[in-house]
Motif scaffolding. Structure first.
Motif, PDB file in Angstrom:
ATOM      1  N   GLN A 815       0.833  -1.335  -0.192  1.00 47.31           N
ATOM      2  CA  GLN A 815      -0.103   0.099   0.027  1.00 47.31           C
ATOM      3  C   GLN A 815       0.880   1.274  -0.009  1.00 47.31           C
ATOM      4  N   LEU A 816       0.348   2.162  -0.633  1.00 47.93           N
ATOM      5  CA  LEU A 816       1.253   3.596  -1.096  1.00 47.93           C
ATOM      6  C   LEU A 816       0.931   4.467   0.355  1.00 47.93           C
ATOM      7  N   PRO A 817       1.642   5.332   0.790  1.00 43.94           N
ATOM      8  CA  PRO A 817       1.375   6.318   1.670  1.00 43.94           C
ATOM      9  C   PRO A 817       0.054   7.183   1.213  1.00 43.94           C
ATOM     10  N   ILE A 818      -0.588   7.658   2.185  1.00 44.16           N
ATOM     11  CA  ILE A 818      -1.689   8.596   1.829  1.00 44.16           C
ATOM     12  C   ILE A 818      -1.318   9.663   1.097  1.00 44.16           C
ATOM     13  N   ASN A 819      -0.347  10.171   1.086  1.00 40.02           N
ATOM     14  CA  ASN A 819      -0.170  11.496   0.276  1.00 40.02           C
ATOM     15  C   ASN A 819       0.192  11.141  -1.303  1.00 40.02           C
ATOM     16  N   ASP A 820       0.898   9.786  -1.253  1.00 39.49           N
ATOM     17  CA  ASP A 820       0.924   9.385  -2.698  1.00 39.49           C
ATOM     18  C   ASP A 820      -0.211   8.986  -3.429  1.00 39.49           C
ATOM     19  N   ASN A 821      -1.267   8.607  -2.639  1.00 38.23           N
ATOM     20  CA  ASN A 821      -2.791   7.995  -3.153  1.00 38.23           C
ATOM     21  C   ASN A 821      -3.558   9.357  -3.419  1.00 38.23           C
ATOM     22  N   LEU A 822      -3.515  10.380  -2.635  1.00 38.15           N
ATOM     23  CA  LEU A 822      -3.899  11.765  -2.915  1.00 38.15           C
ATOM     24  C   LEU A 822      -3.535  12.272  -4.146  1.00 38.15           C
ATOM     25  N   ASN A 823      -2.066  12.134  -4.279  1.00 39.01           N
ATOM     26  CA  ASN A 823      -1.586  12.667  -5.532  1.00 39.01           C
ATOM     27  C   ASN A 823      -2.196  11.977  -6.888  1.00 39.01           C
ATOM     28  N   ILE A 824      -2.397  10.578  -6.616  1.00 36.03           N
ATOM     29  CA  ILE A 824      -2.768   9.855  -7.812  1.00 36.03           C
ATOM     30  C   ILE A 824      -4.093  10.405  -7.913  1.00 36.03           C
ATOM     31  N   LEU A 825      -4.997  10.140  -7.164  1.00 38.10           N
ATOM     32  CA  LEU A 825      -6.558  10.572  -7.101  1.00 38.10           C
ATOM     33  C   LEU A 825      -6.686  11.875  -7.838  1.00 38.10           C
ATOM     34  N   GLU A 826      -5.853  12.764  -7.313  1.00 35.16           N
ATOM     35  CA  GLU A 826      -5.979  14.374  -7.709  1.00 35.16           C
ATOM     36  C   GLU A 826      -5.640  14.208  -9.131  1.00 35.16           C
ATOM     37  N   GLU A 827      -4.655  13.815  -9.743  1.00 36.47           N
ATOM     38  CA  GLU A 827      -3.842  14.079 -10.915  1.00 36.47           C
ATOM     39  C   GLU A 827      -5.291  13.139 -11.887  1.00 36.47           C
ATOM     40  N   SER A 828      -5.751  12.206 -11.398  1.00 35.56           N
ATOM     41  CA  SER A 828      -6.662  11.549 -12.160  1.00 35.56           C
ATOM     42  C   SER A 828      -7.830  12.223 -12.291  1.00 35.56           C
ATOM     43  N   LEU A 829      -8.313  12.848 -11.277  1.00 33.59           N
ATOM     44  CA  LEU A 829      -9.547  13.739 -11.225  1.00 33.59           C
ATOM     45  C   LEU A 829      -9.474  14.703 -12.241  1.00 33.59           C
ATOM     46  N   GLN A 830      -8.145  15.732 -12.241  1.00 31.01           N
ATOM     47  CA  GLN A 830      -7.985  16.502 -13.058  1.00 31.01           C
ATOM     48  C   GLN A 830      -8.024  16.270 -14.521  1.00 31.01           C
ATOM     49  N   SER A 831      -7.541  15.057 -15.108  1.00 34.69           N
ATOM     50  CA  SER A 831      -7.422  14.825 -16.405  1.00 34.69           C
ATOM     51  C   SER A 831      -8.517  14.675 -16.979  1.00 34.69           C
ATOM     52  N   LEU A 832      -9.719  14.506 -16.255  1.00 36.28           N
ATOM     53  CA  LEU A 832     -11.120  14.224 -16.547  1.00 36.28           C
ATOM     54  C   LEU A 832     -12.394  15.027 -16.290  1.00 36.28           C
ATOM     55  N   ILE A 833     -12.165  15.695 -15.261  1.00 33.75           N
ATOM     56  CA  ILE A 833     -13.183  16.502 -14.864  1.00 33.75           C
ATOM     57  C   ILE A 833     -12.783  18.063 -15.468  1.00 33.75           C
ATOM     58  N   LEU A 834     -11.827  18.491 -15.707  1.00 39.17           N
ATOM     59  CA  LEU A 834     -11.401  19.686 -16.217  1.00 39.17           C
ATOM     60  C   LEU A 834     -11.562  19.861 -17.839  1.00 39.17           C
ATOM     61  N   LEU A 835     -11.980  18.505 -18.304  1.00 38.71           N
ATOM     62  CA  LEU A 835     -12.321  18.497 -19.639  1.00 38.71           C
ATOM     63  C   LEU A 835     -13.529  19.413 -20.063  1.00 38.71           C
ATOM     64  N   PRO A 836     -13.703  20.058 -21.154  1.00 38.34           N
ATOM     65  CA  PRO A 836     -14.900  20.924 -21.472  1.00 38.34           C
ATOM     66  C   PRO A 836     -16.228  20.072 -21.568  1.00 38.34           C
TER      67      PRO A 836
END
Length: 1581
Positions: A815-836
């Protein structure tokens, strides 16, 4: 009857019009008559006769236009329905022998014969006889044509009569006699008129020919004559109209010939066959469909009568290689078959033989006609076992032939032929379902020959029907085997080459995969396989009997997915191969799979399954050398598979199930071999397309996915992950430098391979002890890929694949540390939610297919992201970490862009739904507050996703029944009606709020309140709805958290105030809390700074307006106020309570039950806060919006309490508990000021509704302790209050005023002057309220009140004492006051010149009353006092205060009798009765004149007392004194003039002459002049 008469009248009127008019309008008249005749059954006989007359006349009149004559004839014929005999008689009268009739008379007679056969037959002989004599006279073409028409119709009528004579009621007529007459007419016409005839006559003769010949054929003696005229009829085929008439007549005579079984000579029959055949096969553009149909009907008649000859004729015609002839002939045969002619079935072999003549004809039309004929033969069962196979084979060949022409035409094909080829295909697909394989020995013919069509690819389109036919044959055989009636279906096809068992299995198994798509051929293949087990391999019979029933069950419900169905088929293949256990057989099956590889399209489902079946077959093969060789050949010759990547991936992947080591070794050797220079040269030299690194990456992933799980973990990182990473990284290097390869294919394949590897690892049983050391490296590559994706488009599936890969990687240890998981999740969210917006993304697609693909990718990406979030969130066992991950969505949930909110909620829903595990202390409250408001968002999709997320959140609670209710409610959120949406949300909140833990309510509220501040209006309102619902449900259990909750709400109120709707909901929320914890809420609100700002005011009003707590609220506030005043002091909290009461009462709630106590408490508070100040909060501390009346006195608690009391009084007035004060709004100013508070209390007491005795008694009981309160201000308040009550008689009867009287009396001796004043007022009011008590206690009252007259420092006390004395003395007699009379008079006189108007006014009034109380004892004394007071009376008649002047006049009037100068009454009355107030100078002059004559002493007294008023502070008094002096000087006697102190007088007047007031100066000047004048007069004497 009346209606019939009316119709008759209408007819007569119409006929009268017919008489008057010549020709114009007759057409309409006859049309009208025709309608009347047809619609009315009972017509008057006279009307009928008149209509017959007119119709007959106009019909025969040559001067009438032809159209009108025709209408007249129609009317005449229609009248036969009412009176046939009259009509017939009328016509017969004009149809005479040797007298040529009118054309329309003939036609009318013919029409009668047709329409009224039974009634016309009796007249037929005579008619024909007459007509026989007339035809010879006919010369005109119209007459001839009319005779032909008559012959046609007469013949039809007689034919009908002869063949149905039993149906006619009249006596039977001689058929021969009638036919004789027809014969004579027909013969004459054929002999005389056919030689030189016009077109119209020819048409008429042709139409008459058929009926006449048909009639003559019933007599044998006329048959030869009749048939001899058939060739003439056949010769008349010339044009379209004539052809149709000829065919019609031909059909009539053929029908009669068939009916009477007339033998038709062969030569005539041949002529008929040929003529009719030409009508069918003719290709002229003018061909008429009706004529063709009639010709077909003629052939159908001939089929019945001349079957053999006709079929021989057809066979000869088909032998002629002519397209139209063959098509027409087959069309006739088809019609004959469908006509179900019994005789035709005996000649089915001839028909089959005829069909075979055209099997080599490639003409499109002939092929279609042949197929249609075969179709009819199949439909009607005309196929024979001996000849039928070739016809069946022809059907299949034609399908393949047309398919080949369409797919690979030899030469360009025109559109017409293209459509025809499609018609051939459609016809084949129509024929095969109708084929019955069980009739006439067909099983032996079809079996097993039909198997030859199973494997060839060109017959794929007919496989569903082929499979069905084979299945029917096999099932029928099984049934016969069970009954020992086997037809011995064996594999024996003679010269036909049958497919092998491996070919059948490979073909049927691949086709069976289509059953997953509900295609009939797939289901048929499965059903056929079931019955072919013995043919495939004997070992499979028992196995397939067990497996196939289970296999077919899902197909009945059509519930299989493709992947699941493929797995099932592959499992059957696997078990079947293990059961066969024959190495050579399996090798041959492998080879057959390879042979059939080219039979399917590369993208087809069959081809993809074939690869998997081949891999499965290799996996079951025990010959490892063969497997290795085959795998190597597959890799080397991958291009032969079609799609080399997918083919090799499937084959090697499925082979790895049993041969993982072999597959990995072959892959390793292949990679090594690829590196060699020679291999590359060979590939270039021979033009081979070799497998790329990307292909190998894909193969490794599939191999891992299908490898045996127990063997995978030890070698996965070394033998699979490492090669994959090497292949990928080497593809991302240029000249040894690592770069990000933009090759989308490589990226896609890499992510898919990694996903498959992770899935394979995840599925292993030993996963708990396995740490995937490559996890972080692979995650790094995945994040690199997702970072490179553009944020303005979604053109490729990289995002989706990467998100899936990250999800599976995240499931693996470590299991990864919480900060790594947060970073993964945040980048994943940004890649899709920020689309037009999705529509904008879709518009990037060039075609509809591109747009659909983008939409597909969007849906899959969102789903993958939701699942990724679910994994990352629930992998953690720390609830705070879970909350932190969810909070990453907050920024998008508050976004102004609808699509971003929708995506965030979509992801949240996916993360929450079907999540069975969560940390023990995971808090759902804050998350609910974050998500729930969006259930009322602007888009239906947002609302539904939000509801899904909320439901998913409570899925963790395992409440299936509640979840079902929520699912049902969720449908309401699709509505566009806002009311329905909020109703739905409210009901959801009611259900959910029960299950929110108490300790999480605060977190829920904090998120909800933030939502109310930051979200759009719809969501913020939904937040409020949730808050209210949760507080309503959880209110009783919030005691421990209540203070924090209230504090939280108060913090948000300033901002929510800006949103009126949300603020109202906040008020409602506080009200909900107050329903359960009113005291806590009240205490919390009372701690707020004073004066309350508008938020606090709104809160108090909301509490008051709620029907539940408002009653208890006012009680609570009164209790707190009472407790706060116990120590005779008032702090800021008690003032806050008063302000709260103000807000509560201002809402209009009823105070009837609490009025007395509130009144008392507020009055007490006012007295305690007089003159005090409270700290005023600055504007920096908080926002304040105050009422106008509060702004100037923000720091004055007394003012705040007074405002509250004012509000209470207003409400009391509305409820009839009080009345308006005479002071108006000044009352409250009096109460607020320390100097006038007692006056305000008095005014307030006067405003009470004394008729509300119960309330007044309660108030008095509450107020009574105030009389003896330790607080001096409160004692003053109580004394002032009771002083006013003392004058109310009603209160004396029921109240405790007696006790209050004595307490007040004691207070009158108090050192506080205000208290003494109020006490004395109260004592005086006793005389008004209870005269008896006043008389009874007169001594006490008089002593106390008189003592007040000596309080010289406070005129208020003096004035109050004077007033009280006046009230008391009005009750008493001279005896009652004798002891105090002198003291009272002396003290009263001292206040005549008081500066206070009220004191002077009261003193004068009291003195007037004293005059009436003067007894004998005190008369002299009082007279002297009057004289001393005379100067005051005279001067104050013109007092600056008019009221005082009036009182002074009244007192003077009362005192005049004591002076003995009665003339003063007249003088005073004269001035009093004048309309205007007289000038004081005139009055003084007359007064002095009177006194000079009557009472010189009194005049002297006036003079001596005048000097004191020269220095008065009032200008009017000084002026009046000067004027009075002037009048005295004028009227005094000389003796008294000498007695004057002239020096003093002169000095005083000189001083007044210098007075600042002009009027005083003038008066002084006048007096001085008068004085000087009198002095001169005195000197002259």
């Amino acid at each position: 009857m009346e209606e019939t008469g009316e119709i008759s009248r209408d007819i007569h009127v119409t006929l009268s019009m017919l008489d008057k008019k010549e020709n114009e309008g007759k057409e309409d008249i006859y049309s009208s008559l025709a309608t009347i005749i047809q619609t009315n059954s009972n017509l008057n006989n006279s009307a009928i006769q008149r209509m017959i007359f007119h119709a007959s006349k106009d019909m025969r009149n040559n001067a009438v236009p032809r159209e009108i004559r025709m209408l007249a004839g129609e009317v005449l014929v229609s009248l036969a329905d009412h009176d046939f005999n009259s009509v017939m008689d009328e016509i017969q009268r004009h149809f005479k022998i040797l007298e040529l009739p009118n054309e329309f008379t003939i036609l009318a007679l013919a029409e009668l014969a047709t329409s009224y056969v039974s009634q016309s037959i009796p007249f037929m002989t005579m008619t024909l006889l007459t007509m026989q004599t007339m035809v010879k006279l006919a010369e005109d073409e119209k007459i001839k044509r009319a005779f032909c028409i008559a012959l046609e119709k007469f013949s039809k009528a007689i034919f009908k009569y002869i063949n149905h004579w039993e149906e006619f009621p009249c006596p039977k007529m001689s058929a021969n006699r009638l036919s004789d007459k027809v014969y004579m007419l027909f013969r004459f016409i054929m002999d005389k008129w056919t030689t030189d005839m016009t077109y119209e006559i020819n048409q008429a003769i042709i139409r008459a020919h058929g009926p006449a010949v048909a009639l003559l054929l019933h007599r044998k003696d006329f048959q030869e004559f009749a048939l001899n005229h058939v060739p003439w009829l056949l010769d008349q085929y010339k044009d379209v109209e004539t052809d149709f008439c000829v065919t019609q007549s031909l059909k009539q005579l053929l029908t009669a010939a068939d009916l009477y079984e007339v033998y038709i000579p062969k030569n005539i029959k041949s002529l008929i066959f040929t003529a009719l055949h030409q009508q069918i096969c003719e290709t002229s553009d003018s061909k008429v469909k009706e004529n063709e149909n009639e010709a077909v009907q003629c052939f159908l008649i001939l089929v019945h009568s001349s079957t053999a000859e006709l079929l021989e004729f057809f066979e000869e015609k088909v032998k002629i290689n002519d397209e139209n002839t063959r098509v027409g002939t087959f069309s006739l045969l088809k019609s004959a078959i469908y006509a179900d002619e019994p005789n035709l079935r005996n000649y089915s072999i001839i028909i089959e033989r005829t069909v075979k003549l055209t099997m080599e004809d490639h003409s499109i039309k002939v092929r279609i006609a042949t197929l249609r004929l075969i179709q009819s033969m199949c439909d009607k069962g005309y196929l024979e076992a001996s000849e039928g196979w070739e016809l069946i084979e022809y059907i299949f060949f034609q399908f393949a032939f047309s398919r080949r022409n369409l797919m690979n035409p030899i030469k360009p094909i025109i559109h017409e032929n293209l459509m025809a080829e499609y018609s051939v295909l459609e016809m084949v697909l129509e024929i095969l379902p109708r084929l019955n394989p069980l009739i006439n020995g067909m099983p032996q013919v079809l079996w097993p020959k039909l198997l030859t069509f199973v494997v060839p690819v060109e017959y794929t389109g007919v496989l569903p029907y082929l499979f069905n036919i084979l299945r029917i044959l096999l099932m029928a055989e099984e049934k016969k085997q069970n009954t020992y009636e086997s037809t011995a279906l064996v594999i024996s096809a003679g010269p036909v080459k049958l497919p092998s068992a491996q070919q059948l299995l490979a073909r049927l198994l691949v086709i069976a995969v289509l059953a997953s798509e509900e295609l009939p051929c797939g289901t048929g293949a499965v059903g056929l396989l079931k019955h072919l087990s013995s043919i495939i391999h004997p070992n499979l019979i028992e196995l397939w009997k067990e497996l196939f029933p289970q296999l077919l069950l899902p197909l009945e419900g059509n519930c299989y997915k493709v992947s699941l169905w493929e797995d099932t088929l592959l499992e059957i293949l696997r078990e079947s191969l293990w059961k066969i256990n024959d190495k050579n057989w399996i090798i041959q099956l492998t080879q057959e799979f390879m042979q059939q590889m080219g039979a399917y399209d590369n993208t087809s489902l069959e081809k993809k399954f074939l690869w998997k079946a081949l891999g499965t077959t290799l996996a079951c093969c025990q010959d490892v050398n063969f497997v290795a060789v085959q795998l190597k050949e597959t890799l080397v010759n991958a291009s032969q598979l079609g799609d080399q990547r997918e083919g090799t991936v499937s084959i090697l992947g499925y082979c790895a199930k049993n041969h993982m080591d072999i597959v990995l070794k072959v892959l390793k050797d292949f990679q090594e071999d690829q590196k060699s220079f020679s291999s590359r040269c060979k590939a270039i030299l021979y033009g081979k397309k070799m497998l790329t690194k990307t292909d190998l990456v894909a193969i490794y992933g599939c191999v891992a996915l299908h490898s045996p799980k127990r063997q995978l973990l030890p070698i996965v990182e070394k033998d699979i992950v490492t090669p994959v990473l090497y292949l990928y990284t080497s593809s991302c290097q240029i000249l040894g430098v690592a770069v990000l390869n933009k090759n989308m294919d490589l990226q896609m394949t890499f992510t898919k391979s990694i996903t498959e590897i992770c899935v394979a690892i995840r599925d292993t049983e030993e996963l708990s002890n396995f740490n995937f050391t490559s996890k972080e490296v692979l995650l790094g590559h995945m994040l690199d890929l997702i970072r490179e994706e553009p944020l303005d488009s979604l053109a490729n599936p990289i995002r989706w694949r990467v998100l899936v890969a990250i999800r599976w990687l995240s499931k693996l240890k470590p299991q990864l540390p919480i900060n790594d998981n947060l970073n993964i999740l945040e980048e994943s969210l940004q890649s899709l939610i920020l689309l037009p917006h999705l529509t904008q993304i879709i518009e990037d697609g060039q075609t509809d297919e591109d747009k659909a693909h983008i939409q597909f990718l969007y849906g899959r990406s969102m789903d993958a992201l939701g699942k990724l979030m679910r994994v990352l969130v629930w992998n953690s066992q720390d609830p705070e970490e879970c909350q932190e991950m969810f909070h990453l969505l907050r920024i998008w949930l508050t976004s102004s862009k609808e699509w971003e909110r929708e995506r965030a909620l979509h992801i949240c829903s996916k993360a929450l739904n079907n999540s069975f595990e969560s940390p023990e202390r995971f808090r759902i409250g804050p998350l609910l507050g974050l998500i729930a408001p969006h259930c009322c968002d602007t888009l239906p999709t947002i609302r539904l996703w939000a509801a899904d997320a909320v439901i998913g959140l409570f899925f963790l609670k395992d409440l299936p029944q509640e979840l079902e209710k929520l699912r049902q409610l969720q449908e309401g959120l699709q509505s566009t009606n806002r009311q329905i949406q909020f109703w739905t949300v409210s009901n959801m909140a009611k259900i959910i709020s029960k299950y929110i833990p108490n300790e999480e309510i605060q977190g829920f509220l904090e998120e909800s309140l933030n939502g109310m501040e930051n979200l759009n209006p719809e969501c913020s309102k939904a937040s409020a709805v949730w808050v209210v619902a949760v507080l309503k449900e959880q209110g009783p259990a919030l005691e421990n958290e209540l203070v924090n909750i209230l504090s939280l709400i108060y913090q948000h109120m300033p901002i929510l105030r800006l949103k009126e709707q949300n603020f109202n909901f906040i008020l409602q929320a506080i009200t909900q809390i107050a329903n359960f914890h009113l005291d806590t809420v009240v205490c919390s609100l009372l701690k707020k700074p004073l004066p309350f700002d508008r938020d606090m005011k709104a809160l108090w009003k909301a509490l008051a307006e709620d029907s539940s707590p408002n009653i208890q609220l006012i009680k609570t506030l009164m209790e707190k106020l009472e407790n706060g005043l116990e120590n005779d002091v008032a702090d800021s909290e008690t003032t806050a309570i008063a302000c709260a009461i103000f807000e509560v009462v201002s809402t209009g709630i009823s105070i009837k039950d609490y009025y007395a106590e509130i009144f008392y408490l507020l009055l007490k508070l006012i007295s305690y806060t007089l003159g005090e100040k409270i700290p005023t909060p600055t504007l920096n501390e908080r926002r304040r919006v105050l009422q106008e009346e509060q702004r100037p006195q923000e720091g004055n608690p007394c003012r705040l309490a007074t405002i509250t009391l004012k509000c209470v009084q207003k409400q009391a007035i509305r409820e009839g508990l009080a009345k308006e004060s005479e002071e108006g709004d000044n009352l409250w100013n009096l109460l607020t000021s320390p100097n006038s508070n007692h006056l305000g209390v008095c005014a307030l007491a006067r405003s009470l509704a004394f008729w509300q005795q119960e309330i007044m008694i309660d108030i008095m009981e509450y107020m009574f302790p105030s009389l003896s309160s330790s607080s001096e201000t409160f004692r003053i308040t109580g004394t002032a209050f009771f002083s006013e009550l003392m004058k109310e008689p009603l209160l004396w009867k029921r109240g405790n005023l007696k006790e209050a009287l004595f307490v007040i009396d004691q207070s009158a001796w108090d050192t506080n002057t205000t208290l003494r004043q109020m006490a004395i007022r109260g004592l005086g009011n006793v005389a008004i309220g209870s005269p008896q008590k006043a008389k009874k206690n007169k001594q006490m009252l008089l002593e106390t009140v008189i003592r007040g007259l000596y309080h010289l420092t406070r005129t208020e006390v003096i004035c109050e004492s004077l007033k009280a004395l006046k009230k008391i003395l009005e009750l008493l007699t001279d005896r009652d006051v004798s002891f105090y009379f002198k003291e009272i008079v002396l003290q009263t006189r001292t206040f005549f010149e008081d500066e206070q108007d009220d004191v002077r006014l009261t003193a004068f009034s009291l003195f007037e009353d004293l005059a009436s109380l003067t007894g004998k004892r005190w008369k002299t004394f009082f007279t002297e006092e009057i004289k001393k007071s005379m100067i005051s009376f005279v001067l104050h008649l013109w007092d600056p205060n008019p009221k005082i002047g009036t009182a002074c006049r009244d007192a003077l009037t009362a005192c005049i009798p004591f002076l003995g100068v009665q003339d003063l009454h007249a003088l005073l009355d004269r001035f009093v009765d004048s309309q205007e107030m007289p000038k004081n100078k005139e009055f003084y002059r007359d007064l002095c004149m009177k006194l000079a004559k009557k009472n010189q002493d009194l005049l002297w007294i006036l003079h001596t007392h005048t000097f004191a008023y020269f220095s008065s502070s009032w200008e009017g008094i000084r002026s009046g004194a000067a004027k009075l002096t002037d009048a005295i000087i004028q009227n005094v006697t000389p003796q008294f003039l000498e007695m004057l102190d002239q020096e003093q007088l002169d000095a005083c007047l000189q001083a007044l002459r210098e007075d600042p007031c002009v009027s005083v100066q003038r008066a002084a000047e006048a007096a001085m002049q008068t004085f000087l004048k009198r002095c001169r007069e005195k000197g002259n004497h």
